[in-house]
Design a protein around this motif. Structure first.
Motif, PDB file in Angstrom:
ATOM      1  N   HIS A 122       0.849  -1.205   0.000  1.00 44.38           N
ATOM      2  CA  HIS A 122       0.000   0.000   0.000  1.00 44.38           C
ATOM      3  C   HIS A 122       0.884   1.254   0.000  1.00 44.38           C
ATOM      4  N   HIS A 126       1.859   4.239  -2.980  1.00 39.08           N
ATOM      5  CA  HIS A 126       1.801   5.703  -2.828  1.00 39.08           C
ATOM      6  C   HIS A 126       3.024   6.395  -3.452  1.00 39.08           C
ATOM      7  N   HIS A 132      -5.772   8.399  -2.457  1.00 45.07           N
ATOM      8  CA  HIS A 132      -6.481   7.112  -2.449  1.00 45.07           C
ATOM      9  C   HIS A 132      -7.530   7.049  -3.567  1.00 45.07           C
ATOM     10  N   PHE A 136      -5.022   4.704  -7.578  1.00 44.39           N
ATOM     11  CA  PHE A 136      -4.188   4.166  -6.506  1.00 44.39           C
ATOM     12  C   PHE A 136      -4.563   2.720  -6.214  1.00 44.39           C
TER      13      PHE A 136
HETATM   14 ZN   LIG Z   1      -2.754   5.129   1.873  1.00 44.49          ZN
END
Ligand SMILES: [Zn+2]
Length: 165
Positions: A122, A126, A132, A136
Motif C-alpha cells: 500500500h 503511494h 487514495h 491508486f
Molecule cells: Zn494510503
C-alpha cells in the motif's frame, strides 16, 4: 510507569508476533533482560521495565522485518523510496511522504506477514499515486490482487495489535 502495570503485564498469556501468539515466561536469574526463542523470556529482575523492554524488542523486530519486506517488493516492482522510519502510531499503520519516506508503526509486526505485506505494498503504491483515488487502488490490486482480504483483517483486528490490554 503506573504501579500494577508490570504485574498486569506478566499476567498476560502471550504476545503476538507476525500473527502468532508467543507465551511470556518470567525467569528468575536470567541475565538478558528479554530474549525471544519461540516464546518471550523476561528476567524477573526486569519485570518493572517490561513494557519498555517489549516496545524496544518490537521496534527492533519492525525495523528488521519491514526493512526486508520493503526491499523485497521495491526491487520486485522497480520502485524507489528514500528511507524507512518506524513510528509508535496506534492506528496509522503506515504512511508515505511526498519525499519518499516510508513510515510504519512497530505494532504492525504483531499482524500476520500477509497483512504486513499489504501495508508495505500500500505504501509502495503511494510512491506512484499519493492519494487514495481509483488509480491508486488499481495500483495496489496490480501488485496484490487479494489485497481486500488483508485490508479487512486489519480493520477488524487492528485493535488487538497492542501491548496494553
Ligand atoms: Zn494510503
Amino acid at each position: 510507569m503506573a504501579p500494577g502495570t508490570a504485574s498486569k503485564f506478566s499476567a498476560r498469556e502471550g504476545f503476538l508476533f507476525l500473527g502468532q501468539e508467543y507465551a511470556l515466561n518470567v525467569v528468575p536469574g536470567q541475565r538478558a533482560a528479554l530474549r525471544f526463542e519461540q516464546g518471550f523470556f523476561l528476567s524477573k529482575n526486569h519485570l518493572p521495565a517490561a513494557p519498555a523492554l517489549f516496545e524496544s524488542w518490537y521496534r527492533a523486530a519492525a525495523r528488521r522485518v519491514l526493512g526486508e519486506r520493503v526491499r523485497l517488493y521495491a526491487e520486485q516492482f522497480g520502485l524507489r523510496y528514500a528511507k524507512i522510519r518506524i513510528t509508535g502510531a496506534r492506528t496509522r499503520w503506515g504512511s508515505c511522504s511526498s519525499t519518499g519516506t516510508l513510515s510504519f508503526s512497530w505494532r504492525l509486526v504483531m499482524a500476520p506477514l500477509e497483512v504486513v505485506d499489504y501495508v508495505v505494498l500500500h505504501e509502495l503504491a503511494h510512491l506512484k499515486v499519493q492519494n487514495h483515488s481509483a488509480a491508486f487502488w488499481a495500483e495496489v490490486a496490480r501488485m496484490l490482487p487479494e489485497y481486500k482480504l488483508r485490508r479487512d483483517w486489519l480493520k477488524q483486528n487492528g485493535r488487538r495489535l497492542t501491548l496494553e490490554e
